[in-house]
Scaffold this motif. Structure first.
Motif, PDB file in Angstrom:
ATOM      1  N   VAL A  13     -18.318  32.725   1.999  1.00 34.33           N
ATOM      2  CA  VAL A  13     -17.677  34.036   1.885  1.00 34.33           C
ATOM      3  C   VAL A  13     -18.545  35.064   2.602  1.00 34.33           C
ATOM      4  O   VAL A  13     -19.737  35.184   2.316  1.00 34.33           O
ATOM      5  N   HIS A  15     -17.290  38.494   3.097  1.00 39.54           N
ATOM      6  CA  HIS A  15     -17.037  39.815   2.509  1.00 39.54           C
ATOM      7  C   HIS A  15     -15.808  39.719   1.612  1.00 39.54           C
ATOM      8  O   HIS A  15     -14.987  38.807   1.762  1.00 39.54           O
ATOM      9  N   ARG A  16     -15.686  40.686   0.678  1.00 42.97           N
ATOM     10  CA  ARG A  16     -14.562  40.714  -0.252  1.00 42.97           C
ATOM     11  C   ARG A  16     -14.004  42.135  -0.315  1.00 42.97           C
ATOM     12  O   ARG A  16     -14.750  43.091  -0.307  1.00 42.97           O
ATOM     13  N   TYR A  17     -12.651  42.230  -0.372  1.00 49.85           N
ATOM     14  CA  TYR A  17     -11.982  43.519  -0.495  1.00 49.85           C
ATOM     15  C   TYR A  17     -11.024  43.455  -1.683  1.00 49.85           C
ATOM     16  O   TYR A  17     -10.386  42.424  -1.918  1.00 49.85           O
ATOM     17  N   ASP A  18     -10.885  44.556  -2.398  1.00 49.41           N
ATOM     18  CA  ASP A  18      -9.876  44.635  -3.446  1.00 49.41           C
ATOM     19  C   ASP A  18      -8.491  44.578  -2.811  1.00 49.41           C
ATOM     20  O   ASP A  18      -8.220  45.237  -1.799  1.00 49.41           O
ATOM     21  N   LEU A  24      -8.271  39.590  -4.722  1.00 51.50           N
ATOM     22  CA  LEU A  24      -9.179  39.982  -3.646  1.00 51.50           C
ATOM     23  C   LEU A  24      -8.706  39.403  -2.317  1.00 51.50           C
ATOM     24  O   LEU A  24      -8.071  38.351  -2.278  1.00 51.50           O
ATOM     25  N   LEU A  26     -10.518  37.869   0.910  1.00 52.81           N
ATOM     26  CA  LEU A  26     -11.815  37.321   1.294  1.00 52.81           C
ATOM     27  C   LEU A  26     -11.874  37.133   2.803  1.00 52.81           C
ATOM     28  O   LEU A  26     -10.928  36.615   3.410  1.00 52.81           O
ATOM     29  N   GLU A  27     -12.975  37.581   3.404  1.00 53.70           N
ATOM     30  CA  GLU A  27     -13.297  37.193   4.782  1.00 53.70           C
ATOM     31  C   GLU A  27     -14.221  35.986   4.677  1.00 53.70           C
ATOM     32  O   GLU A  27     -15.296  36.061   4.075  1.00 53.70           O
ATOM     33  N   LYS A  44     -10.013  38.288 -10.114  1.00 54.17           N
ATOM     34  CA  LYS A  44     -10.765  39.315 -10.850  1.00 54.17           C
ATOM     35  C   LYS A  44     -10.545  39.245 -12.358  1.00 54.17           C
ATOM     36  O   LYS A  44     -11.211  39.941 -13.113  1.00 54.17           O
ATOM     37  N   LEU A  54     -16.905  32.560  -5.914  1.00 55.10           N
ATOM     38  CA  LEU A  54     -16.626  33.189  -4.619  1.00 55.10           C
ATOM     39  C   LEU A  54     -17.625  34.298  -4.331  1.00 55.10           C
ATOM     40  O   LEU A  54     -17.302  35.487  -4.318  1.00 55.10           O
TER      41      LEU A  54
END
Length: 249
Positions: A13, A15-18, A24, A26-27, A44, A54
C-alpha cells in the motif's frame, strides 16, 4: 463480459484516501500490474478484517477484481516479516511511496523495481541505520533508470565522450552528465560515475548499487534530489519538507 479477478498478487500500500464513512481508496504497488487503485469497501468499520492489514510498508498478497480504473479489493493477507517502522525509518518509507506515486503511471508493470522496493523496505524495517542512506540513493538511481530518466553514467550526455576518471562531472536535470563548472555545488569523479554505471548493470543491481552509493552519498544526494524534483515538477517533495519542519521544531 466476465469480471477479471486477480488473486495472490504481491503488493504494498502506497497511500490511502477516504472514500466514504466506511471505505477507502488505496493506491497500491503490485508486482505484476504496477501501480493500481483499489476501493476497500467497509475497511474502516471496527469489525473489518482488513483494517489492521492495509498499512504502508507491509508486504501483502491481495485479491482484486473489476475492469474499471478503480478496482475492488476482495481479499488481503499480510505476509509478515517485520513490524511497522518508526521515526526516520518511517519517514524514509513514506518518501519512497511519494516517489512512486509521482513518477509511476498506473497499470504499468515494473516487476524488477517492485523487488528493489521490497529490498529497501527490508533495510528500512531493520535496525541497521547505516545502510538506510545508501539504500535510498540506490533506489533513486534504479527508479530513474527504470522509467528512462537516468542518462548513462559512463559518458557525457551531450557529447557521448567517455569520462575522464580524474575529471569531475555533475548530473543536472536538463543536461544530464556534464563536466563540472564553478556554479555546481556537487560532483563526482569520472571513476565514481563509471562505478555507479557498472553497479546498475550488475546481475544483482540493488546490492551492487547500494555498495557503490555508500562511497559517494554526500555528493550524490543533492544531484539526485534535483533530478527527482525536476521530474516530479516540484521544488521540494512533501516528505522532505515535512522532515525539514520536524527538524526545525
Amino acid at each position: 463480459m466476465a469480471t477479471k479477478r486477480i488473486s495472490d498478487e504481491p503488493a504494498y500500500v502506497l497511500h490511502r484516501y477516504d472514500w466514504s464513512e466506511s471505505s477507502l481508496i488505496l493506491e497500491v504497488f503490485t508486482r505484476h500490474y504496477g501501480r493500481i487503485a483499489l476501493v476497500a469497501k467497509g475497511v474502516k468499520r471496527p469489525t473489518s478484517s482488513f483494517r489492521p492489514i492495509l498499512l504502508p510498508l507491509q508486504p501483502l498478497h491481495l485479491a482484486f477484481g473489476g475492469d474499471a480504473e478503480i478496482r475492488t479489493l476482495k481479499a488481503a493477507e499480510w505476509m509478515g516479516g517485520h513490524v511497522m517502522p518508526t521515526g526516520d525509518a518511517l519517514m524514509s518509507g513514506i518518501y519512497l511511496n511519494e516517489l512512486l506515486l509521482n513518477l509511476l503511471a498506473r497499470d504499468d508493470p515494473h516487476p524488477g523495481l517492485f523487488d528493489v522496493y521490497g529490498n529497501v523496505v527490508q533495510v528500512i524495517a531493520s535496525e541497521h541505520g547505516e545502510a538506510l542512506e545508501p539504500a535510498l540513493r540506490a533506489f533513486e538511481l534504479l527508479l530513474l533508470r527504470e522509467i528512462g530518466w537516468l542518462p548513462m553514467l559512463d559518458a557525457q550526455t551531450m557529447t557521448l565522450l567517455e569520462l575522464d576518471p580524474q575529471q569531475r562531472y555533475t548530473l543536472v536535470p536538463e543536461g544530464g552528465l556534464r563536466q563540472t563548472n564553478a556554479s555546481d555545488r556537487a560532483s563526482l569523479s569520472g571513476a565514481q560515475w563509471t562505478a555507479l554505471q557498472r553497479s546498475l548493470a550488475d546481475g544483482a543491481p540493488f546490492t551492487a548499487t547500494l555498495r557503490a552509493c555508500s562511497e559517494v552519498m554526500s555528493e550524490l544526494k543533492p544531484q539526485l534530489r534535483a533530478l527527482l524534483n525536476y521530474h516530479c515538477g516540484v521544488t521540494t517533495l512533501r516528505t522532505r519538507q515535512m522532515m525539514i519542519d520536524l527538524q526545525s521544531l
